[in-house]
Design a protein around this motif. Structure first.
Motif, PDB file in Angstrom:
ATOM      1  N   LYS A  28       0.759  -1.188   0.024  1.00 42.99           N
ATOM      2  CA  LYS A  28       0.020  -0.079   0.168  1.00 42.99           C
ATOM      3  C   LYS A  28       0.875   1.120  -0.038  1.00 42.99           C
ATOM      4  CE  LYS A  28      -4.187  -2.205   1.463  1.00 42.99           C
ATOM      5  NZ  LYS A  28      -5.475  -1.775   1.569  1.00 42.99           N
ATOM      6  N   LEU A  29       1.851   1.175   0.620  1.00 42.78           N
ATOM      7  CA  LEU A  29       2.898   2.523   0.699  1.00 42.78           C
ATOM      8  C   LEU A  29       3.937   2.276  -0.107  1.00 42.78           C
ATOM      9  CD1 LEU A  29       2.593   3.370   4.457  1.00 42.78           C
ATOM     10  CD2 LEU A  29       1.072   3.898   2.772  1.00 42.78           C
ATOM     11  N   ASN A  30       4.326   1.252  -0.893  1.00 45.27           N
ATOM     12  CA  ASN A  30       5.659   0.909  -1.651  1.00 45.27           C
ATOM     13  C   ASN A  30       6.679   0.966  -0.997  1.00 45.27           C
ATOM     14  OD1 ASN A  30       3.974   0.518  -4.188  1.00 45.27           O
ATOM     15  ND2 ASN A  30       3.774   2.554  -4.481  1.00 45.27           N
ATOM     16  N   PHE A  31       6.819   0.633   0.412  1.00 48.56           N
ATOM     17  CA  PHE A  31       8.094   0.701   1.103  1.00 48.56           C
ATOM     18  C   PHE A  31       8.903  -0.597   0.511  1.00 48.56           C
ATOM     19  CE2 PHE A  31       7.614   3.102   5.353  1.00 48.56           C
ATOM     20  CZ  PHE A  31       6.976   4.187   4.720  1.00 48.56           C
ATOM     21  N   GLU A  32      10.235  -0.653   0.816  1.00 54.47           N
ATOM     22  CA  GLU A  32      11.131  -1.439   0.426  1.00 54.47           C
ATOM     23  C   GLU A  32      11.326  -2.458   1.787  1.00 54.47           C
ATOM     24  OE1 GLU A  32      15.789  -2.171  -0.507  1.00 54.47           O
ATOM     25  OE2 GLU A  32      14.997  -0.153  -0.527  1.00 54.47           O
ATOM     26  N   LEU A  33      11.351  -3.890   1.468  1.00 55.09           N
ATOM     27  CA  LEU A  33      11.536  -4.720   2.628  1.00 55.09           C
ATOM     28  C   LEU A  33      13.037  -4.915   2.561  1.00 55.09           C
ATOM     29  CD1 LEU A  33      10.897  -6.649   4.767  1.00 55.09           C
ATOM     30  CD2 LEU A  33      10.734  -8.410   2.980  1.00 55.09           C
ATOM     31  N   VAL A  34      13.816  -4.246   3.501  1.00 56.67           N
ATOM     32  CA  VAL A  34      15.257  -4.253   3.729  1.00 56.67           C
ATOM     33  C   VAL A  34      15.677  -5.536   4.073  1.00 56.67           C
ATOM     34  CG1 VAL A  34      17.244  -2.920   4.530  1.00 56.67           C
ATOM     35  CG2 VAL A  34      15.308  -1.682   3.845  1.00 56.67           C
ATOM     36  N   HIS A  95       7.666  11.823   4.248  1.00 61.53           N
ATOM     37  CA  HIS A  95       8.093  13.159   3.312  1.00 61.53           C
ATOM     38  C   HIS A  95       8.087  12.574   1.792  1.00 61.53           C
ATOM     39  CE1 HIS A  95       9.664  16.367   6.299  1.00 61.53           C
ATOM     40  NE2 HIS A  95       9.262  15.355   6.912  1.00 61.53           N
ATOM     41  N   THR A  96       7.677  13.601   1.002  1.00 57.80           N
ATOM     42  CA  THR A  96       7.605  13.146  -0.562  1.00 57.80           C
ATOM     43  C   THR A  96       7.795  14.391  -1.369  1.00 57.80           C
ATOM     44  OG1 THR A  96       6.042  12.357  -2.306  1.00 57.80           O
ATOM     45  CG2 THR A  96       4.967  13.741  -0.639  1.00 57.80           C
ATOM     46  N   ASN A  97       8.331  14.008  -2.476  1.00 58.36           N
ATOM     47  CA  ASN A  97       8.632  15.408  -3.567  1.00 58.36           C
ATOM     48  C   ASN A  97       7.299  15.654  -4.391  1.00 58.36           C
ATOM     49  OD1 ASN A  97       8.760  12.987  -5.074  1.00 58.36           O
ATOM     50  ND2 ASN A  97      10.659  13.447  -5.891  1.00 58.36           N
ATOM     51  N   ASP A  98       6.205  14.646  -4.204  1.00 63.11           N
ATOM     52  CA  ASP A  98       5.136  14.942  -5.188  1.00 63.11           C
ATOM     53  C   ASP A  98       3.875  14.451  -4.429  1.00 63.11           C
ATOM     54  OD1 ASP A  98       3.266  14.719  -6.943  1.00 63.11           O
ATOM     55  OD2 ASP A  98       4.270  14.136  -8.463  1.00 63.11           O
ATOM     56  N   ARG A 101       0.781  12.834  -6.380  1.00 56.30           N
ATOM     57  CA  ARG A 101       0.836  11.611  -6.733  1.00 56.30           C
ATOM     58  C   ARG A 101       0.703  10.537  -5.702  1.00 56.30           C
ATOM     59  NH1 ARG A 101       6.919  11.093  -7.376  1.00 56.30           N
ATOM     60  NH2 ARG A 101       6.555  10.816  -5.078  1.00 56.30           N
ATOM     61  N   ASP A 102       1.619  10.887  -4.701  1.00 52.50           N
ATOM     62  CA  ASP A 102       1.549   9.697  -3.646  1.00 52.50           C
ATOM     63  C   ASP A 102       0.175   9.643  -2.930  1.00 52.50           C
ATOM     64  OD1 ASP A 102       3.995   9.242  -4.054  1.00 52.50           O
ATOM     65  OD2 ASP A 102       4.930  10.478  -2.361  1.00 52.50           O
ATOM     66  N   TYR A 103      -0.447  10.925  -2.863  1.00 57.21           N
ATOM     67  CA  TYR A 103      -1.768  10.752  -2.142  1.00 57.21           C
ATOM     68  C   TYR A 103      -2.847  10.049  -2.805  1.00 57.21           C
ATOM     69  CZ  TYR A 103      -6.304  12.431  -0.579  1.00 57.21           C
ATOM     70  OH  TYR A 103      -7.593  12.448  -0.138  1.00 57.21           O
ATOM     71  N   ASN A 104      -2.721  10.321  -4.198  1.00 55.08           N
ATOM     72  CA  ASN A 104      -3.874   9.573  -5.138  1.00 55.08           C
ATOM     73  C   ASN A 104      -3.375   8.155  -5.244  1.00 55.08           C
ATOM     74  OD1 ASN A 104      -5.588  11.579  -5.876  1.00 55.08           O
ATOM     75  ND2 ASN A 104      -3.802  12.498  -7.149  1.00 55.08           N
ATOM     76  N   LEU A 105      -2.112   7.669  -5.031  1.00 54.38           N
ATOM     77  CA  LEU A 105      -1.728   6.154  -5.274  1.00 54.38           C
ATOM     78  C   LEU A 105      -2.128   5.501  -4.090  1.00 54.38           C
ATOM     79  CD1 LEU A 105      -0.340   4.232  -6.727  1.00 54.38           C
ATOM     80  CD2 LEU A 105       1.784   4.831  -5.687  1.00 54.38           C
ATOM     81  N   MET A 106      -1.914   6.269  -2.847  1.00 54.28           N
ATOM     82  CA  MET A 106      -2.246   5.667  -1.663  1.00 54.28           C
ATOM     83  C   MET A 106      -3.878   5.565  -1.553  1.00 54.28           C
ATOM     84  SD  MET A 106       0.398   7.749   0.764  1.00 54.28           S
ATOM     85  CE  MET A 106      -0.138   7.189   2.204  1.00 54.28           C
ATOM     86  N   LEU A 107      -4.575   6.582  -1.792  1.00 57.31           N
ATOM     87  CA  LEU A 107      -6.156   6.479  -1.870  1.00 57.31           C
ATOM     88  C   LEU A 107      -6.538   5.206  -2.802  1.00 57.31           C
ATOM     89  CD1 LEU A 107      -8.310   8.063  -0.845  1.00 57.31           C
ATOM     90  CD2 LEU A 107      -8.287   9.475  -2.920  1.00 57.31           C
ATOM     91  N   SER A 108      -5.979   5.042  -3.859  1.00 49.62           N
ATOM     92  CA  SER A 108      -6.344   4.022  -4.993  1.00 49.62           C
ATOM     93  C   SER A 108      -6.007   2.591  -4.279  1.00 49.62           C
ATOM     94  CB  SER A 108      -5.775   4.155  -6.277  1.00 49.62           C
ATOM     95  OG  SER A 108      -4.332   3.809  -6.170  1.00 49.62           O
ATOM     96  N   LYS A 109      -5.133   2.595  -3.202  1.00 50.28           N
ATOM     97  CA  LYS A 109      -4.939   1.187  -2.576  1.00 50.28           C
ATOM     98  C   LYS A 109      -5.395   1.174  -1.473  1.00 50.28           C
ATOM     99  CE  LYS A 109      -0.325   0.957  -4.915  1.00 50.28           C
ATOM    100  NZ  LYS A 109       1.084   0.156  -4.718  1.00 50.28           N
TER     101      LYS A 109
END
Length: 144
Positions: A28-34, A95-98, A101-109
């Motif tokens: 949902k947040l596109n985080f990386e599994l480190v 924090h985001t640079n867009d 973009r991120d709000y709409n992506l998160m909303l869609s997920k």
């Protein structure tokens, strides 16, 4: 005297279940599994990080990124802190640079937002909840 160099490397986030939390943050947040290392007795060392964070990636070498350590609650006291580690206040700031973009992506997920986006003197912000109710700010500062 040499200049000290420090940064916050890891912040523990108490969760109910490792796999559910990994799924939420990576899907949902596109985080990386480190890292996801089995420590035995049901414990794991699970590190996640936002996409394109500064610093080294999965190998951890010379990393200046801040990771989240997903820490599975094992006591009643820890269970009571899940989703409320800061007493109802926002705990973490993504924090985001867009922003849009991120709000709409998160909303869609299917990410849950507790308010409408707003413009503040410092930037554009909205509060969202993780799968356990932990409050986050999605934030684009004016200087980004």
């Amino acid at each position: 005297m040499t200049n000290a160099q420090q940064h916050i490397g890891t912040i523990a986030l108490v969760v109910k279940d490792y796999d559910d939390a990994i799924e939420f943050y990576t899907q949902k947040l596109n985080f990386e599994l480190v890292e996801d290392t089995d420590l035995g007795d049901g414990k794991r060392w699970v590190l996640i990080s936002p996409p394109n964070s500064n610093g080294a990636c999965s190998n951890g070498t010379n990393s200046s990124r801040t990771n989240l350590l997903l820490a599975k609650a094992t006591t009643p006291e820890q269970m009571s802190a899940i989703g409320n580690q800061t007493g109802g206040r926002v705990f973490l700031f993504l924090h985001t640079n867009d922003f849009w973009r991120d709000y709409n992506l998160m909303l869609s997920k299917g990410v849950t937002f507790s308010e409408e986006p707003r413009v503040e003197p410092y930037g554009t912000v909205v509060v969202f909840d993780d799968l356990y109710g932990t409050k986050w700010d999605l934030l684009q500062l004016n200087n980004q």
